[in-house]
Design a protein around this motif. Structure first.
Motif, PDB file in Angstrom:
ATOM      1  N   ILE A 119      10.076 -34.532  11.172  1.00 29.72           N
ATOM      2  CA  ILE A 119       8.774 -33.871  11.085  1.00 29.72           C
ATOM      3  C   ILE A 119       7.747 -34.989  10.919  1.00 29.72           C
ATOM      4  CG2 ILE A 119       7.290 -32.292   9.792  1.00 29.72           C
ATOM      5  CD1 ILE A 119      11.001 -32.008   9.391  1.00 29.72           C
ATOM      6  N   ALA A 120       6.698 -34.954  11.713  1.00 32.50           N
ATOM      7  CA  ALA A 120       5.705 -36.025  11.682  1.00 32.50           C
ATOM      8  C   ALA A 120       4.300 -35.448  11.747  1.00 32.50           C
ATOM      9  CB  ALA A 120       5.928 -36.978  12.854  1.00 32.50           C
ATOM     10  N   LEU A 121       3.373 -36.173  11.145  1.00 32.50           N
ATOM     11  CA  LEU A 121       1.943 -35.857  11.211  1.00 32.50           C
ATOM     12  C   LEU A 121       1.212 -37.080  11.747  1.00 32.50           C
ATOM     13  CD1 LEU A 121       1.311 -34.248   7.700  1.00 32.50           C
ATOM     14  CD2 LEU A 121       1.578 -33.055   9.886  1.00 32.50           C
ATOM     15  N   GLY A 122       0.251 -36.849  12.613  1.00 34.64           N
ATOM     16  CA  GLY A 122      -0.536 -37.954  13.134  1.00 34.64           C
ATOM     17  C   GLY A 122      -1.910 -37.500  13.581  1.00 34.64           C
ATOM     18  N   VAL A 123      -2.787 -38.472  13.736  1.00 33.32           N
ATOM     19  CA  VAL A 123      -4.128 -38.222  14.258  1.00 33.32           C
ATOM     20  C   VAL A 123      -4.202 -38.842  15.645  1.00 33.32           C
ATOM     21  CG1 VAL A 123      -6.597 -38.634  13.953  1.00 33.32           C
ATOM     22  CG2 VAL A 123      -5.152 -38.187  11.955  1.00 33.32           C
ATOM     23  N   SER A 124      -4.563 -38.022  16.614  1.00 26.58           N
ATOM     24  CA  SER A 124      -4.613 -38.429  18.009  1.00 26.58           C
ATOM     25  C   SER A 124      -6.056 -38.550  18.475  1.00 26.58           C
ATOM     26  CB  SER A 124      -3.904 -37.356  18.847  1.00 26.58           C
ATOM     27  OG  SER A 124      -4.197 -37.505  20.216  1.00 26.58           O
ATOM     28  N   GLN A 125      -6.285 -39.544  19.334  1.00 30.97           N
ATOM     29  CA  GLN A 125      -7.515 -39.604  20.115  1.00 30.97           C
ATOM     30  C   GLN A 125      -7.200 -40.386  21.378  1.00 30.97           C
ATOM     31  OE1 GLN A 125     -10.988 -41.893  18.948  1.00 30.97           O
ATOM     32  NE2 GLN A 125     -12.316 -40.291  19.770  1.00 30.97           N
ATOM     33  N   TRP A 126      -7.341 -39.731  22.519  1.00 29.05           N
ATOM     34  CA  TRP A 126      -6.996 -40.353  23.802  1.00 29.05           C
ATOM     35  C   TRP A 126      -7.986 -41.430  24.208  1.00 29.05           C
ATOM     36  CZ3 TRP A 126      -2.671 -39.872  26.714  1.00 29.05           C
ATOM     37  CH2 TRP A 126      -1.789 -38.854  26.369  1.00 29.05           C
ATOM     38  N   ASP A 127      -9.272 -41.250  23.878  1.00 29.77           N
ATOM     39  CA  ASP A 127     -10.295 -42.221  24.244  1.00 29.77           C
ATOM     40  C   ASP A 127     -11.487 -41.997  23.330  1.00 29.77           C
ATOM     41  OD1 ASP A 127     -11.530 -44.295  25.582  1.00 29.77           O
ATOM     42  OD2 ASP A 127     -11.784 -43.234  27.478  1.00 29.77           O
ATOM     43  N   SER A 128     -12.385 -42.961  23.252  1.00 33.08           N
ATOM     44  CA  SER A 128     -13.470 -42.917  22.274  1.00 33.08           C
ATOM     45  C   SER A 128     -14.438 -41.759  22.476  1.00 33.08           C
ATOM     46  CB  SER A 128     -14.232 -44.239  22.263  1.00 33.08           C
ATOM     47  OG  SER A 128     -14.798 -44.488  23.534  1.00 33.08           O
ATOM     48  N   GLU A 129     -14.504 -41.184  23.671  1.00 32.61           N
ATOM     49  CA  GLU A 129     -15.392 -40.051  23.903  1.00 32.61           C
ATOM     50  C   GLU A 129     -14.692 -38.714  23.686  1.00 32.61           C
ATOM     51  OE1 GLU A 129     -14.888 -42.401  26.329  1.00 32.61           O
ATOM     52  OE2 GLU A 129     -16.696 -43.578  25.992  1.00 32.61           O
ATOM     53  N   LEU A 130     -13.389 -38.737  23.589  1.00 37.17           N
ATOM     54  CA  LEU A 130     -12.602 -37.504  23.531  1.00 37.17           C
ATOM     55  C   LEU A 130     -12.360 -37.061  22.088  1.00 37.17           C
ATOM     56  CD1 LEU A 130     -10.112 -38.274  26.415  1.00 37.17           C
ATOM     57  CD2 LEU A 130     -12.161 -36.847  26.471  1.00 37.17           C
ATOM     58  N   PRO A 131     -11.972 -35.814  21.893  1.00 39.32           N
ATOM     59  CA  PRO A 131     -11.804 -35.284  20.542  1.00 39.32           C
ATOM     60  C   PRO A 131     -10.629 -35.912  19.795  1.00 39.32           C
ATOM     61  CG  PRO A 131     -11.434 -33.549  22.184  1.00 39.32           C
ATOM     62  CD  PRO A 131     -11.738 -34.804  22.914  1.00 39.32           C
ATOM     63  N   PHE A 132     -10.724 -35.831  18.483  1.00 40.87           N
ATOM     64  CA  PHE A 132      -9.589 -36.132  17.615  1.00 40.87           C
ATOM     65  C   PHE A 132      -8.748 -34.875  17.498  1.00 40.87           C
ATOM     66  CE2 PHE A 132     -12.618 -39.317  16.239  1.00 40.87           C
ATOM     67  CZ  PHE A 132     -11.815 -40.444  16.063  1.00 40.87           C
ATOM     68  N   GLN A 133      -7.447 -35.067  17.263  1.00 42.23           N
ATOM     69  CA  GLN A 133      -6.563 -33.943  16.985  1.00 42.23           C
ATOM     70  C   GLN A 133      -5.657 -34.308  15.820  1.00 42.23           C
ATOM     71  OE1 GLN A 133      -4.711 -33.340  20.931  1.00 42.23           O
ATOM     72  NE2 GLN A 133      -5.648 -31.309  20.859  1.00 42.23           N
ATOM     73  N   LEU A 134      -5.440 -33.328  14.954  1.00 39.08           N
ATOM     74  CA  LEU A 134      -4.426 -33.439  13.920  1.00 39.08           C
ATOM     75  C   LEU A 134      -3.170 -32.830  14.516  1.00 39.08           C
ATOM     76  CD1 LEU A 134      -3.477 -34.043  11.045  1.00 39.08           C
ATOM     77  CD2 LEU A 134      -4.380 -31.811  10.367  1.00 39.08           C
ATOM     78  N   LEU A 135      -2.117 -33.640  14.660  1.00 36.94           N
ATOM     79  CA  LEU A 135      -0.883 -33.211  15.302  1.00 36.94           C
ATOM     80  C   LEU A 135       0.264 -33.112  14.302  1.00 36.94           C
ATOM     81  CD1 LEU A 135      -0.851 -35.461  18.508  1.00 36.94           C
ATOM     82  CD2 LEU A 135      -1.764 -33.137  18.269  1.00 36.94           C
ATOM     83  N   ALA A 136       1.108 -32.117  14.497  1.00 30.17           N
ATOM     84  CA  ALA A 136       2.387 -32.027  13.806  1.00 30.17           C
ATOM     85  C   ALA A 136       3.465 -32.082  14.877  1.00 30.17           C
ATOM     86  CB  ALA A 136       2.492 -30.728  13.015  1.00 30.17           C
ATOM     87  N   VAL A 137       4.497 -32.857  14.615  1.00 34.85           N
ATOM     88  CA  VAL A 137       5.593 -33.031  15.562  1.00 34.85           C
ATOM     89  C   VAL A 137       6.883 -32.639  14.878  1.00 34.85           C
ATOM     90  CG1 VAL A 137       6.816 -34.697  17.029  1.00 34.85           C
ATOM     91  CG2 VAL A 137       4.357 -34.986  16.592  1.00 34.85           C
ATOM     92  N   VAL A 138       7.704 -31.864  15.566  1.00 31.94           N
ATOM     93  CA  VAL A 138       9.046 -31.535  15.114  1.00 31.94           C
ATOM     94  C   VAL A 138       9.981 -31.915  16.247  1.00 31.94           C
ATOM     95  CG1 VAL A 138      10.622 -29.693  14.398  1.00 31.94           C
ATOM     96  CG2 VAL A 138       8.216 -29.636  13.673  1.00 31.94           C
ATOM     97  N   THR A 139      10.988 -32.742  15.932  1.00 31.47           N
ATOM     98  CA  THR A 139      11.885 -33.215  16.985  1.00 31.47           C
ATOM     99  C   THR A 139      13.258 -33.518  16.434  1.00 31.47           C
ATOM    100  OG1 THR A 139      12.170 -34.859  18.761  1.00 31.47           O
ATOM    101  CG2 THR A 139      11.124 -35.625  16.731  1.00 31.47           C
ATOM    102  N   ASP A 140      14.250 -33.440  17.304  1.00 29.46           N
ATOM    103  CA  ASP A 140      15.580 -33.896  16.914  1.00 29.46           C
ATOM    104  C   ASP A 140      15.908 -35.225  17.597  1.00 29.46           C
ATOM    105  OD1 ASP A 140      16.121 -33.105  19.531  1.00 29.46           O
ATOM    106  OD2 ASP A 140      17.601 -31.583  18.970  1.00 29.46           O
ATOM    107  N   VAL A 141      14.916 -35.794  18.281  1.00 26.34           N
ATOM    108  CA  VAL A 141      15.065 -37.094  18.938  1.00 26.34           C
ATOM    109  C   VAL A 141      14.703 -38.179  17.931  1.00 26.34           C
ATOM    110  CG1 VAL A 141      14.306 -38.553  20.858  1.00 26.34           C
ATOM    111  CG2 VAL A 141      14.452 -36.050  21.153  1.00 26.34           C
ATOM    112  N   ASP A 142      15.638 -39.074  17.660  1.00 25.03           N
ATOM    113  CA  ASP A 142      15.391 -40.148  16.697  1.00 25.03           C
ATOM    114  C   ASP A 142      14.272 -41.061  17.185  1.00 25.03           C
ATOM    115  OD1 ASP A 142      17.369 -39.305  14.950  1.00 25.03           O
ATOM    116  OD2 ASP A 142      18.898 -40.588  15.856  1.00 25.03           O
ATOM    117  N   PRO A 143      13.446 -41.560  16.260  1.00 25.22           N
ATOM    118  CA  PRO A 143      12.411 -42.513  16.652  1.00 25.22           C
ATOM    119  C   PRO A 143      13.041 -43.773  17.256  1.00 25.22           C
ATOM    120  CG  PRO A 143      12.061 -41.774  14.400  1.00 25.22           C
ATOM    121  CD  PRO A 143      13.400 -41.269  14.825  1.00 25.22           C
ATOM    122  N   PRO A 144      12.417 -44.310  18.294  1.00 24.56           N
ATOM    123  CA  PRO A 144      12.988 -45.512  18.927  1.00 24.56           C
ATOM    124  C   PRO A 144      12.767 -46.764  18.071  1.00 24.56           C
ATOM    125  CG  PRO A 144      10.993 -44.817  20.062  1.00 24.56           C
ATOM    126  CD  PRO A 144      11.251 -43.828  18.990  1.00 24.56           C
TER     127      PRO A 144
END
Length: 144
Positions: A119-144
Motif C-alpha cells: 500500500i503506497a501514498l504519493g503526490v503526483s504531478q505530470w508537469d508544472s502546469e498540470l494538477p497535483f494528485q494525491l494517489l493511493a496504490v495497492v499492488t502485489d507487485v514488489d517494488p523494483p
C-alpha cells in the motif's frame, strides 16, 4: 473527498481483485496486480502559477496526514524514492507496473506491506502546469 473516504477507498482496494488487463476504474487506473486511486486532484496551473508551491505543500501535508493514520495501522512507512526506478526505466530496463508509470510523475512514496499487498501514498504531478494528485496504490507487485 474526506479522510474517511480516502481510508475507505484504500480499504476497498486492498481486498478488490486485480483486473486481467489495464483499464480505468471508478477511482483511477487498475491493471494486472495493481490499483491506483486518484484520491484528490487540484486545479491546473496554466493561468495561475503563483499558487503552485502552496498547492504542492498542501498535497504533501494531506499525504502526510493520511500517512499518519496508516502508520497507526501498520507501523512507520518506508519512504521509497522512485528516482532510481525512473533512471533505470530511462536506460531501457524493463520495470513492472505500477512502478514504471508511477516513476514518471511521483518522486517518492510512503510504502507499507499489509496482508500480502503493498500500500503506497504519493503526490503526483505530470508537469508544472498540470494538477497535483494525491494517489493511493495497492499492488502485489514488489517494488523494483
Amino acid at each position: 473527498m474526506t479522510t474517511a473516504r480516502y481510508l475507505a477507498t484504500i480499504d476497498r482496494l486492498r481486498f478488490h481483485p486485480f483486473p486481467g488487463r489495464r483499464g480505468r476504474s471508478d477511482v483511477g487506473d487498475s491493471g494486472p496486480g495493481y490499483h491506483i486511486a486518484e484520491l484528490s486532484t487540484s486545479e491546473e496551473f496554466w493561468e495561475d502559477r503563483s499558487r503552485l508551491e502552496l498547492v504542492a505543500e498542501q498535497y504533501e501535508a494531506d499525504r502526510d496526514a493520511l500517512s499518519a493514520l496508516l502508520t497507526a495501522r501498520w507501523g512507520a512507512p518506508r519512504v521509497f524514492s522512485l528516482w532510481s526506478v525512473f533512471r533505470r526505466a530511462s536506460d531501457g530496463e524493463p520495470i513492472p507496473e505500477p512502478w514504471d508509470a508511477l516513476s514518471n510523475h511521483v518522486p517518492d512514496l510512503h510504502l507499507w506491506r499489509a496482508d500480502g499487498r503493498w500500500i503506497a501514498l504519493g503526490v503526483s504531478q505530470w508537469d508544472s502546469e498540470l494538477p497535483f494528485q494525491l494517489l493511493a496504490v495497492v499492488t502485489d507487485v514488489d517494488p523494483p
